[in-house]
Design a protein around this motif. Structure first.
Motif, PDB file in Angstrom:
ATOM      1  N   GLU A   1      61.990   6.055 -44.487  1.00  0.00           N
ATOM      2  CA  GLU A   1      60.948   6.378 -43.827  1.00  0.00           C
ATOM      3  C   GLU A   1      61.094   7.809 -43.272  1.00  0.00           C
ATOM      4  OE1 GLU A   1      60.778   3.444 -40.775  1.00  0.00           O
ATOM      5  OE2 GLU A   1      59.215   2.130 -41.970  1.00  0.00           O
TER       6      GLU A   1
ATOM      7  N   TRP B   1      61.572   9.257 -40.634  1.00  0.00           N
ATOM      8  CA  TRP B   1      62.595   9.583 -39.280  1.00  0.00           C
ATOM      9  C   TRP B   1      64.025   9.391 -39.894  1.00  0.00           C
ATOM     10  CZ3 TRP B   1      66.024   5.531 -37.607  1.00  0.00           C
ATOM     11  CH2 TRP B   1      65.724   4.322 -38.277  1.00  0.00           C
ATOM     12  N   GLN B   2      64.121   8.707 -40.950  1.00  0.00           N
ATOM     13  CA  GLN B   2      65.459   8.459 -41.532  1.00  0.00           C
ATOM     14  C   GLN B   2      65.866   9.561 -42.476  1.00  0.00           C
ATOM     15  OE1 GLN B   2      65.906   4.645 -43.500  1.00  0.00           O
ATOM     16  NE2 GLN B   2      64.115   3.736 -42.420  1.00  0.00           N
TER      17      GLN B   2
ATOM     18  N   GLY C   1      61.646   1.733 -36.383  1.00  0.00           N
ATOM     19  CA  GLY C   1      61.194   2.199 -37.548  1.00  0.00           C
ATOM     20  C   GLY C   1      59.627   2.444 -37.439  1.00  0.00           C
ATOM     21  N   GLU C   2      58.832   2.527 -38.339  1.00  0.00           N
ATOM     22  CA  GLU C   2      57.498   2.859 -38.530  1.00  0.00           C
ATOM     23  C   GLU C   2      56.604   1.764 -38.792  1.00  0.00           C
ATOM     24  OE1 GLU C   2      56.432   6.579 -40.536  1.00  0.00           O
ATOM     25  OE2 GLU C   2      58.384   7.514 -39.934  1.00  0.00           O
TER      26      GLU C   2
ATOM     27  N   ASP D   1      53.274  -0.389 -40.244  1.00  0.00           N
ATOM     28  CA  ASP D   1      52.369  -0.302 -41.303  1.00  0.00           C
ATOM     29  C   ASP D   1      50.952  -0.382 -40.839  1.00  0.00           C
ATOM     30  OD1 ASP D   1      50.682  -0.432 -43.739  1.00  0.00           O
ATOM     31  OD2 ASP D   1      51.890  -1.479 -44.782  1.00  0.00           O
TER      32      ASP D   1
ATOM     33  N   ALA E   1      62.965  -2.424 -42.413  1.00  0.00           N
ATOM     34  CA  ALA E   1      62.896  -1.056 -42.391  1.00  0.00           C
ATOM     35  C   ALA E   1      62.700  -0.481 -41.064  1.00  0.00           C
ATOM     36  CB  ALA E   1      61.540  -0.722 -42.896  1.00  0.00           C
ATOM     37  N   GLN E   2      62.584  -1.389 -39.876  1.00  0.00           N
ATOM     38  CA  GLN E   2      62.331  -1.045 -38.387  1.00  0.00           C
ATOM     39  C   GLN E   2      63.675  -1.102 -37.623  1.00  0.00           C
ATOM     40  OE1 GLN E   2      59.083  -3.701 -37.153  1.00  0.00           O
ATOM     41  NE2 GLN E   2      57.907  -2.010 -36.895  1.00  0.00           N
TER      42      GLN E   2
ATOM     43  N   SER F   1      60.776  11.023 -35.417  1.00  0.00           N
ATOM     44  CA  SER F   1      59.559  11.444 -36.300  1.00  0.00           C
ATOM     45  C   SER F   1      58.310  11.184 -35.469  1.00  0.00           C
ATOM     46  CB  SER F   1      59.316  10.606 -37.516  1.00  0.00           C
ATOM     47  OG  SER F   1      57.887  10.959 -38.210  1.00  0.00           O
TER      48      SER F   1
ATOM     49  N   ARG G   1      53.414  10.160 -36.050  1.00  0.00           N
ATOM     50  CA  ARG G   1      53.146   8.601 -36.173  1.00  0.00           C
ATOM     51  C   ARG G   1      52.058   8.343 -35.056  1.00  0.00           C
ATOM     52  NH1 ARG G   1      59.036   6.015 -35.379  1.00  0.00           N
ATOM     53  NH2 ARG G   1      57.781   4.347 -35.053  1.00  0.00           N
TER      54      ARG G   1
END
Length: 381
Positions: free
Chosen positions: A71, A73-74, A109-110, A112, A148-149, A204, A207
């Motif tokens: 993502e 931010w990563q 994480g981001e 969806d 992913a989060q 990030s 968002r």
């Protein structure tokens, strides 16, 4: 019986990424401008955001497959970590990186948002909302969503891409976690537990989900950029988020000297606290931490002030008393507010000032928008 002597901790590498660009030169140039280099007032109107400058990701993340699975931010964090390793001269030193420990400060994480929106829309007319929600959560969420989060995925990706394979830790908890990441990393080196640490974080801001979270708390500024310390008086207090990442390579001074590394600055002390917030507590906490960190007469102060009216006014008043005559730069006027990254970013920027001979000692302050304060002292090596 006296314990072992405390070892001095030095910074040998820094990596910076924000709306100002990347690296030391871009960010030192941004210090004098008085406002962030990039401002987006349209995408999240009425809220402003400071988007990250375009990056040539291939320079630090060579594989396209690695770039795709991360993502934003990563990607920012892995990129900044690579810059720090380059700066320290260890990017190609597999032995050094194999023993290098890692501490990451970041959030989750981001979301969806397309799936979230579809579920919420369908929920309105569902005859059995509970059953509908369960079915949609089972069928619509991609299998990697929860993976992913996980915030420690940033540490994992740094290990994969850059070969940093020592022990890793991930800290969460908004602005204070960045200070504590530095404090723990420096303490482990000073005590002789490890020789070197890579420490930092990424954020990030671009968002919609984070905009919702901070607006629900009443923390966002509903206007274009204005100087952080003036916001408490213009009726539009609050922070403007900025995408940013910062990493530092910290080493024991003698270990850095033994490998012929240049010490950019000394990380002299890191002090943090989380008292209960009441009127006057921010000023009292900063004053106590200022003493704990051993700050006397800094040449400059880099402040992580948020712009949230009451606490920013308290911080400004405290700094006027603690550092009379010293120039105070708010990170929000350089890169925007980046929560977990605030402590590492301010420390990296302070290191850049010292390394370029523009200061002998710099104090970095961090006041969380909800809780937590920190003072970091950076001095010439």
């Amino acid at each position: 019986m006296s314990g072992p002597a405390r070892r001095e901790v030095v910074v040998t590498g820094i990596g910076l990424v924000s709306c100002a660009g990347e690296g030391i030169d871009a960010h030192l140039a941004a210090l004098g401008t008085g406002r962030p280099a990039r401002t987006d007032t349209a995408t999240f109107a009425p809220y402003t955001v400071h988007p990250v400058a375009p990056l040539a990701l291939d320079g630090q993340i060579p594989k396209k497959s690695d770039q795709r699975q991360m993502e934003p931010w990563q990607r920012l964090g892995v990129y900044a970590a690579g810059l720090a390793l380059d700066s320290a001269g260890v990017k190609d030193d597999s032995t050094f990186k194999g023993a290098l420990h890692l501490v990451v400060a970041c959030g989750g994480g981001e979301r969806d948002t397309a799936v979230d929106g579809a579920i919420l829309t369908g929920l309105r007319d569902a005859p059995d909302p509970g059953a509908y929600l369960n079915e949609r959560l089972l069928n619509d969420l991609r299998p990697t969503l929860f993976l992913a989060q996980l915030s420690n995925l940033l540490a994992g990706n740094i290990a994969i891409v850059h070969g940093v394979t020592g022990a890793s830790r991930t800290f969460m908890g908004e602005e204070p976690c960045g200070v504590d990441a530095l404090r723990i990393a420096a303490a482990r080196i000073a005590s002789g537990q490890v020789e070197a640490m890579l420490v930092g974080g990424s954020y990030s801001a671009e968002r919609p989900d984070v905009m919702v979270v901070h607006e629900l708390g009443g923390y966002l500024r509903r206007a274009d950029h204005s100087p952080v310390f003036s916001r408490s008086g213009d009726g539009e207090g609050g922070f403007i988020l900025g995408s940013a990442a910062a990493f530092l390579v910290l080493e024991a001074e003698e270990a850095a000297a033994a490998r012929g590394a240049t010490a950019l600055a000394r990380l002299s002390s890191v002090a943090s606290d989380r008292p209960r917030r009441v009127p006057g507590s921010v000023g009292a906490s900063l004053s106590a931490l200022w003493r704990d960190a051993g700050v006397t007469r800094p040449d400059a102060v880099i402040s992580g002030a948020t712009g949230v009216a009451t606490i920013t006014a308290e911080e400004g008043a405290a700094l006027s008393d603690l550092a009379p005559g010293a120039p105070v730069t708010a990170l929000g006027d350089v890169s925007g507010h980046s929560l977990e990254v605030t402590g590492p970013f301010g420390t990296a920027l302070a290191t850049a000032l010292v390394a370029r001979g523009q200061a002998r000692e710099v104090a970095v302050t961090v006041v969380g928008h909800r809780r937590g304060e920190g003072v970091i002292r950076v001095s010439a090596a």
